[in-house]
Structures are given as C-alpha cells and as structure tokens.
Design an enzyme around this catalytic site. Structure first.
Site, PDB file in Angstrom:
ATOM      1  N   ASN A 163     -30.460  -4.253   1.464  1.00 29.39           N
ATOM      2  CA  ASN A 163     -31.752  -4.268   1.529  1.00 29.39           C
ATOM      3  C   ASN A 163     -32.488  -4.305   0.134  1.00 29.39           C
ATOM      4  O   ASN A 163     -33.558  -4.828  -0.160  1.00 29.39           O
ATOM      5  CB  ASN A 163     -32.268  -3.234   2.227  1.00 29.39           C
ATOM      6  CG  ASN A 163     -31.962  -1.717   1.970  1.00 29.39           C
ATOM      7  OD1 ASN A 163     -31.045  -1.602   1.140  1.00 29.39           O
ATOM      8  ND2 ASN A 163     -32.467  -0.735   2.676  1.00 29.39           N
ATOM      9  N   LYS A 186     -18.986  -3.573  -5.518  1.00 28.42           N
ATOM     10  CA  LYS A 186     -19.009  -4.423  -4.200  1.00 28.42           C
ATOM     11  C   LYS A 186     -20.235  -4.515  -3.719  1.00 28.42           C
ATOM     12  O   LYS A 186     -20.914  -3.602  -3.139  1.00 28.42           O
ATOM     13  CB  LYS A 186     -18.002  -3.455  -3.230  1.00 28.42           C
ATOM     14  CG  LYS A 186     -18.239  -3.874  -1.933  1.00 28.42           C
ATOM     15  CD  LYS A 186     -17.516  -4.796  -1.549  1.00 28.42           C
ATOM     16  CE  LYS A 186     -17.882  -5.158   0.121  1.00 28.42           C
ATOM     17  NZ  LYS A 186     -19.407  -5.716   0.452  1.00 28.42           N
ATOM     18  N   THR A 189     -22.808  -8.598   1.368  1.00 29.15           N
ATOM     19  CA  THR A 189     -22.448  -9.845   1.365  1.00 29.15           C
ATOM     20  C   THR A 189     -23.809 -10.659   0.969  1.00 29.15           C
ATOM     21  O   THR A 189     -24.091 -11.365   0.169  1.00 29.15           O
ATOM     22  CB  THR A 189     -21.495 -10.589   2.538  1.00 29.15           C
ATOM     23  OG1 THR A 189     -20.334  -9.857   2.434  1.00 29.15           O
ATOM     24  CG2 THR A 189     -21.566 -11.923   2.428  1.00 29.15           C
ATOM     25  N   GLU A 259     -25.453   7.789   0.218  1.00 29.02           N
ATOM     26  CA  GLU A 259     -26.889   7.793   0.545  1.00 29.02           C
ATOM     27  C   GLU A 259     -27.066   6.898   1.728  1.00 29.02           C
ATOM     28  O   GLU A 259     -26.745   5.792   1.770  1.00 29.02           O
ATOM     29  CB  GLU A 259     -27.840   7.123  -0.609  1.00 29.02           C
ATOM     30  CG  GLU A 259     -27.979   7.729  -2.201  1.00 29.02           C
ATOM     31  CD  GLU A 259     -28.493   9.145  -1.993  1.00 29.02           C
ATOM     32  OE1 GLU A 259     -29.100   9.556  -0.972  1.00 29.02           O
ATOM     33  OE2 GLU A 259     -28.577   9.858  -3.098  1.00 29.02           O
ATOM     34  N   ARG A 292     -35.911  -0.294   5.202  1.00 29.28           N
ATOM     35  CA  ARG A 292     -35.579   0.645   4.181  1.00 29.28           C
ATOM     36  C   ARG A 292     -35.115   1.872   4.901  1.00 29.28           C
ATOM     37  O   ARG A 292     -35.749   2.539   5.834  1.00 29.28           O
ATOM     38  CB  ARG A 292     -37.014   0.785   3.567  1.00 29.28           C
ATOM     39  CG  ARG A 292     -37.595  -0.236   2.823  1.00 29.28           C
ATOM     40  CD  ARG A 292     -38.911  -0.182   2.337  1.00 29.28           C
ATOM     41  NE  ARG A 292     -39.246   1.004   1.631  1.00 29.28           N
ATOM     42  CZ  ARG A 292     -39.966   2.006   2.026  1.00 29.28           C
ATOM     43  NH1 ARG A 292     -40.748   1.953   3.180  1.00 29.28           N
ATOM     44  NH2 ARG A 292     -40.085   2.869   1.345  1.00 29.28           N
ATOM     45  N   CYS A 293     -34.175   2.475   4.097  1.00 32.82           N
ATOM     46  CA  CYS A 293     -33.671   3.669   4.407  1.00 32.82           C
ATOM     47  C   CYS A 293     -34.781   4.621   4.565  1.00 32.82           C
ATOM     48  O   CYS A 293     -34.756   5.633   5.319  1.00 32.82           O
ATOM     49  CB  CYS A 293     -32.616   4.271   3.370  1.00 32.82           C
ATOM     50  SG  CYS A 293     -33.319   4.488   1.726  1.00 32.82           S
ATOM     51  N   GLU A 386     -32.366   4.665  14.191  1.00 31.50           N
ATOM     52  CA  GLU A 386     -32.934   3.965  13.426  1.00 31.50           C
ATOM     53  C   GLU A 386     -33.018   2.461  13.510  1.00 31.50           C
ATOM     54  O   GLU A 386     -32.138   1.852  13.689  1.00 31.50           O
ATOM     55  CB  GLU A 386     -32.120   4.009  12.098  1.00 31.50           C
ATOM     56  CG  GLU A 386     -32.278   3.680  10.739  1.00 31.50           C
ATOM     57  CD  GLU A 386     -31.457   3.797   9.471  1.00 31.50           C
ATOM     58  OE1 GLU A 386     -30.233   3.613   9.793  1.00 31.50           O
ATOM     59  OE2 GLU A 386     -31.932   3.771   8.295  1.00 31.50           O
ATOM     60  N   ARG A 446     -38.424   6.246  -2.283  1.00 26.95           N
ATOM     61  CA  ARG A 446     -37.452   6.984  -3.195  1.00 26.95           C
ATOM     62  C   ARG A 446     -37.732   7.237  -4.548  1.00 26.95           C
ATOM     63  O   ARG A 446     -37.506   8.012  -5.234  1.00 26.95           O
ATOM     64  CB  ARG A 446     -36.246   5.897  -3.204  1.00 26.95           C
ATOM     65  CG  ARG A 446     -35.041   6.093  -3.919  1.00 26.95           C
ATOM     66  CD  ARG A 446     -33.653   5.480  -3.642  1.00 26.95           C
ATOM     67  NE  ARG A 446     -33.945   4.048  -4.142  1.00 26.95           N
ATOM     68  CZ  ARG A 446     -33.630   3.701  -5.370  1.00 26.95           C
ATOM     69  NH1 ARG A 446     -32.844   4.206  -6.181  1.00 26.95           N
ATOM     70  NH2 ARG A 446     -33.658   2.366  -5.794  1.00 26.95           N
TER      71      ARG A 446
HETATM   72  N1  LIG Z   1     -29.999   6.506   1.925  1.00 27.38           N
HETATM   73  C1  LIG Z   1     -30.211   5.363   1.133  1.00 27.38           C
HETATM   74  O1  LIG Z   1     -30.451   5.585  -0.271  1.00 27.38           O
HETATM   75  C2  LIG Z   1     -30.390   4.055   1.683  1.00 27.38           C
HETATM   76  C3  LIG Z   1     -30.889   2.811   1.181  1.00 27.38           C
HETATM   77  C4  LIG Z   1     -30.813   1.819   1.591  1.00 27.38           C
HETATM   78  C5  LIG Z   1     -29.889   1.594   2.770  1.00 27.38           C
HETATM   79  N2  LIG Z   1     -29.487   2.694   3.262  1.00 27.38           N
HETATM   80  C6  LIG Z   1     -29.113   2.612   4.867  1.00 27.38           C
HETATM   81  O2  LIG Z   1     -28.068   1.354   4.873  1.00 27.38           O
HETATM   82  C7  LIG Z   1     -28.120   0.678   5.952  1.00 27.38           C
HETATM   83  C8  LIG Z   1     -28.488  -0.668   6.000  1.00 27.38           C
HETATM   84  O3  LIG Z   1     -27.767  -1.483   5.074  1.00 27.38           O
HETATM   85  P1  LIG Z   1     -26.452  -2.445   5.525  1.00 27.38           P
HETATM   86  O4  LIG Z   1     -26.563  -2.936   6.627  1.00 27.38           O
HETATM   87  O5  LIG Z   1     -26.010  -3.237   4.159  1.00 27.38           O
HETATM   88  O6  LIG Z   1     -25.504  -1.076   5.323  1.00 27.38           O
HETATM   89  P2  LIG Z   1     -23.788  -1.087   5.726  1.00 27.38           P
HETATM   90  O7  LIG Z   1     -22.910   0.009   5.891  1.00 27.38           O
HETATM   91  O8  LIG Z   1     -23.343  -2.240   6.878  1.00 27.38           O
HETATM   92  O9  LIG Z   1     -23.147  -1.869   4.418  1.00 27.38           O
HETATM   93  C9  LIG Z   1     -23.170  -1.107   3.172  1.00 27.38           C
HETATM   94  C10 LIG Z   1     -22.184  -1.801   2.264  1.00 27.38           C
HETATM   95  O10 LIG Z   1     -20.942  -1.203   2.528  1.00 27.38           O
HETATM   96  C11 LIG Z   1     -20.073  -2.416   2.528  1.00 27.38           C
HETATM   97  N3  LIG Z   1     -18.979  -1.859   3.763  1.00 27.38           N
HETATM   98  C12 LIG Z   1     -19.163  -2.151   5.086  1.00 27.38           C
HETATM   99  N4  LIG Z   1     -17.959  -1.745   5.702  1.00 27.38           N
HETATM  100  C13 LIG Z   1     -17.070  -1.388   4.595  1.00 27.38           C
HETATM  101  C14 LIG Z   1     -15.711  -0.771   4.687  1.00 27.38           C
HETATM  102  N5  LIG Z   1     -15.260  -0.592   5.733  1.00 27.38           N
HETATM  103  N6  LIG Z   1     -15.207  -0.306   3.433  1.00 27.38           N
HETATM  104  C15 LIG Z   1     -15.980  -0.604   2.339  1.00 27.38           C
HETATM  105  N7  LIG Z   1     -17.254  -1.107   2.305  1.00 27.38           N
HETATM  106  C16 LIG Z   1     -17.775  -1.335   3.257  1.00 27.38           C
HETATM  107  C17 LIG Z   1     -20.970  -3.624   2.967  1.00 27.38           C
HETATM  108  O11 LIG Z   1     -20.274  -4.858   2.785  1.00 27.38           O
HETATM  109  C18 LIG Z   1     -22.159  -3.465   2.170  1.00 27.38           C
HETATM  110  O12 LIG Z   1     -21.706  -3.555   0.924  1.00 27.38           O
HETATM  111  C19 LIG Z   1     -29.129   1.540   6.850  1.00 27.38           C
HETATM  112  O13 LIG Z   1     -28.610   2.356   7.433  1.00 27.38           O
HETATM  113  C20 LIG Z   1     -30.188   2.269   5.845  1.00 27.38           C
HETATM  114  O14 LIG Z   1     -30.586   3.325   6.360  1.00 27.38           O
HETATM  115  C21 LIG Z   1     -29.660   3.889   3.050  1.00 27.38           C
END
Ligand SMILES: NC(=O)c1ccc[n+]([C@@H]2O[C@H](COP(=O)([O-])OP(=O)(O)OC[C@H]3O[C@@H](n4cnc5c(N)ncnc54)[C@H](O)[C@@H]3O)[C@@H](O)[C@H]2O)c1
Length: 483
Positions: A163, A186, A189, A259, A292-293, A386, A446
């Site tokens: 995001n 990393k 994608t 996070e 957004r988180c 969420e 944030r």
């Molecule tokens: N608290 C914060 O600062 C914050 C900020 C932005 C987004 N978020 C949260 O992120 C989520 C949305 O983002 P998303 O859909 O990209 O999240 P996601 O958890 O699907 O993916 C996040 C990252 O983790 C990687 N990933 C996925 N599985 C993995 C594994 N097994 N091992 C290593 N890496 C792996 C993904 O490729 C990506 O780079 C929401 O829940 C949102 O609230 C939190």
C-alpha cells in the site's frame, strides 16, 4: 537510471551482489494493473539459491560498510533522496499503475519518502552511545567505566506491503543503512516495480556493491527461506497480522519490528466539533480507498451526536469521486480480486445483519463506491474485521465506557481517534485505550514520519519513526575499562 520514461511494460531485474540480475531459469512474475487489468511489467521469481546469494553478498558488504564514517553514510542517503525526488513523476506514475493509488498521492509518496530519507540522514549522525562510571552504583569502583556504543545488527530483512510501496520500504532501508547494516529488500509483488526503481536511484547515488539486495519472488517459494535464513540478523516487516504473526513464530531468536493490521476506532462525543470530526473521519477512512493500516475502520459515536454526525459524514462521503487513479479519483479500484471479494462479503453480511446503508452501494469489478453504514451492531463481522476497502461502519454507543470497551475488545491496537472539546475527557479516554497512539481531534495516521509509530496486541511489536527506527537497527555493545 538515466531515464525514467514511462514505457508500456517494464521488465525489471533485481540487484543481487551489485549486479542487475534475473532468475537463472528466466522465471518471472507478471504484474497487472489493478485498475485497467493490463500487464504493466514483470520481475524475477527468485529461487532459494538466489536468496542465499543475496544474503551472502549482504553479509560481505556489511563488514566494510560498518566501518564507513557516519558522515559518508549520511551523504549517500542525501544523494539518494535527491535522485528519488528528481524522478518523482516517473516513479509516482509507476506507483499509480501498480497499486492504483491516485496520481497526486503517488507522487506525494515519492516526495514524502525523500523527506524521510533526508531526516534519517540528519538524525542518524546524532545516534550516540553513553559512558557509565562504576562508582555511580552503590559500592561500585571509580576506576571502572562502561563505554556503551551502538553497533549495527548486521543483515536486515526488510519486507514491505503493497500500500505504500516506497515509503514503507525506505522507512526500513534508510535507517538500516544509516546505522551500518546491509539489507535484503523484499518488496510486495504489487509494488516491486516502483521499489526496484527506488533501488535504481540508490545505486545511482553510489550504493556500494552488495549492500542492498532485492529479492522478488513468490511468497510460497522464498518467504520462509528468507525469514528462517541463518544469515539474517533482524527482520522488519510491515503487512497483515496473519503473515506477521506466523513469521514471528518461524523466525525464532531474531529481533523483529512488526507493523501489522489495525481496526482503528474514531470515538466521537456529543461535545465534539462535528464538522471537524466528519472531515477528519472521512479523510481517515477513505483515503487510498481505505487500504491503509491506520485508516479509521469504525466510528463509535455517542447516541446524542449520532444523527448529526452521520448526516455530515454522508454528505462528505457522497462527495468523494470514484474512478481511475490517473484521473486522480478519491476512490480507485482495490489491489486485487481477493481483496474486493472479501470486502463484498463484509458488506453483504453487514446488510444482512440489519445495518442501514446510507450511501450508494455499487461495485464494478474491483471498484466500489464508498459505503457508510449506520446502526451497525457489534455482532457484525465489520465491527471487528479489517475491510481494507472504502467502507465505514458507524456504531452508536450510550457512553464513553461503552466506546472504550468496544475499542479495546478488538484483537488490534494500532491507533485511535477521540473527538471532544474537553481536554480532560480526551486524556481520560486516551489513557484507557489499548493502542500505540491516540489522536485527539484528528484522524489516525502515521505521519509526520519522525513520530514514534507502533501497534500493540495483534497490531505489532517494536517501534518505527526516524529516531526509533535508527535505534531498532542497532544494539548496545559494552566495553568496560578497568583502570
Ligand atoms: N501497521 C502498519 O504500519 C501497516 C502499514 C501498512 C499496511 N499494514 C497492513 O498490511 C496489510 C496489507 O498489506 P499486504 O496485503 O501487502 O500484506 P501481506 O501480509 O499480504 O504482505 C506483506 C509482505 O509480506 C510478504 N509475504 C507474504 N507472505 C510471506 C511469507 N510467508 N514470508 C515472507 N514474506 C511474506 C508479501 O510478499 C509482502 O511483501 C494490512 O493488514 C495492513 O493493515 C500495516
């Protein structure tokens, strides 16, 4: 990167050991635009051996980098920030295309990221240790002193979500580099094209070979390899709670900053400035289509103020434009079909549970009109889950205690907003809320990025924010001098 022309399809490679490389078998992942559905580019699908190579390169480069003077590290970051900003239009355009963020916000993200890198460079030269004398402890000897320095952790694994593909990546990479670490980056994608373009600007700024390595690939193939790799010394992850928690279970004794997700409430009392509350809540809930988180994901309003607040919210929500990111629409298509179908399920269930839909409820593929629900029950899933989309449930409460209870019954604890004109009430409620930050009379968010940012419960572990991030990539090293 000498030019950043916006060509139709970007076939990007990744930086491994200081060279731009592709997967040795030529395996690639193709990205489509969440908005138009067209293919917009591809990145390598790395394998386990290539991840090993990345970590080995990072380990090698870190040793020299740790010895590089702080002021030189600072100069690298400052050059990087400048290169990034010079390319804000081109990189912003790619962010817009790969995550369907409206154009102006995408370009703003590049500028915000450059500012973050600069602030990190400035603050990073002021991270110092301390000197302790033995005789300040009862019975301790005067001739004993402890020199407590801060040293890098080694190789940092930076995993970012889709995001904020630039900002949430650089907010890990810049402080890690500034404190003498090397990085395995990393990207998500969907977000990896702009992430790689950001690495191109870092390389142009003079990045030493092997210091940052980019690993793109399928989570199922390289996710666990990265997280459990014995060459990784710290993991900084931003993403979903499910992903982060399972990662923490696998990673073992590696320091982590997580996070994760949130279900931020906006608590509105009857004495609040309701115009201001409605404006802040609408911005907080619907910007970047709610993906957004820290989006406001539920409103807990005192019954006495509810009718007026809902009327004001409805007017503002209905004024949001819905359309394409290139037209700078407020509400744009969601990142993928999975997210869109999940949101649809939540909307359908909320209607079935008897909530009132106050706005248009329309969907065209991944594009939703923003939905404001009133009279939502705490029995509904939407009170707790969420949505990551443009929907906002209003839950009416009888008093402050009920609002605080509903806020705290959540598995999440990222942020919360409290709207009231009474500062004592604001403080009292803020003290009760189990969250990382409370915003009084403002939307959850944030920034500014040097404020500490953290979640409690399933929303995270550890703290980000310039100085806090710098510290999280170091540890104490104690040298005791016995005179
Ligand atoms: N608290 C914060 O600062 C914050 C900020 C932005 C987004 N978020 C949260 O992120 C989520 C949305 O983002 P998303 O859909 O990209 O999240 P996601 O958890 O699907 O993916 C996040 C990252 O983790 C990687 N990933 C996925 N599985 C993995 C594994 N097994 N091992 C290593 N890496 C792996 C993904 O490729 C990506 O780079 C929401 O829940 C949102 O609230 C939190």
């Amino acid at each position: 990167m000498t030019t950043h022309s916006v060509e139709a399809f970007r076939q990007k490679n990744v930086l491994l050991g200081g060279e731009w490389q592709e997967n040795e078998q030529g395996n690639r992942i193709t990205l489509d635009s969440p908005s138009s559905g067209e293919d917009i580019g591809s990145v390598p699908a790395l394998n386990e051996a290539e991840v090993d190579k990345a970590v080995e390169a990072a380990r090698g480069a870190q040793k020299q980098w740790q010895k590089t003077p702080l002021h030189e590290r600072k100069q690298l970051l400052l050059r990087w920030a400048d290169k990034l900003e010079e390319n804000k239009e081109a990189i912003g355009t790619v962010i817009m295309q790969e995550v369907a963020k409206k154009k102006s916000s995408a370009v703003d993200e590049v500028v915000r990221t450059a500012d973050f890198i600069r602030h990190t460079a400035e603050e990073g030269v002021r991270i110092n240790g301390e000197l302790l004398t033995g005789d300040s402890y009862n019975g301790g000897p005067a001739g004993k002193t402890a020199q407590v320095s801060r040293v890098p952790l080694g190789v940092v694994l930076a995993i970012a979500p889709f995001n904020y593909p630039l900002n949430l990546s650089a907010s890990k990479i810049a402080p890690a580099l500034m404190t003498g670490n090397s990085v395995i980056f990393k990207p998500a994608t969907q977000g990896s094209l702009s992430g790689i373009m950001m690495m191109e600007t870092l390389e142009e700024a003079g990045l030493p070979k092997g210091l940052v390595n980019v690993t793109t690939g399928r989570g199922s193939e390289i996710g666990d390899v990265l997280v459990t790799h014995d060459g990784i010394d710290q993991i900084s992850f931003t993403g979903g709670s499910g992903t982060g928690i399972s990662m923490a279970e696998k990673a073992g004794m590696v320091p982590m900053v997580l996070e994760l997700g949130g279900k931020d409430p906006a608590i509105v009392l009857e004495d609040a400035d309701l115009d201001k509350a409605a404006k802040e809540i609408t911005g907080g809930a619907f910007s970047y289509s709610g993906q957004r988180c820290t989006a406001i994901k539920r409103v807990l309003v005192k019954e006495e103020a509810a009718d007026e607040l809902v009327a004001k919210l409805k007017e503002k929500v209905e004024a949001l434009s819905v359309g394409k990111p290139e037209d700078d629409a407020d509400i744009t298509p969601l990142i993928n079909d999975k997210g869109a179908d999940y949101l649809q399920g939540l909307i359908d269930d909320t209607i079935a549970d008897g909530a009132e839909v106050t706005t248009e409820n329309k969907r065209d593929g991944r594009l939703f009109s923003p939905v404001l629900f009133d009279h939502v029950s705490t029995e509904s899933r939407i009170a707790w889950e969420e949505p990551f989309g443009p929907v906002l449930p209003v839950i009416r409460v009888k008093d402050e205690d009920e609002a605080v209870k509903i806020a705290n019954d959540s598995e999440y604890g990222l942020q919360a907003s409290v709207f009231t004109q009474d500062i004592n009430t604001a403080h009292r409620i803020a003290d009760e809320l189990e969250v990382g930050s409370v915003q009084v009379n403002g939307k959850t968010s944030r920034g500014p990025d040097h404020f500490p940012f953290l979640g409690v419960k399933n929303s995270g572990m550890g703290v980000q924010g310039v100085r806090y991030s710098l510290l999280s990539y170091t540890r104490e090293k104690v040298t005791v001098i016995n005179q």
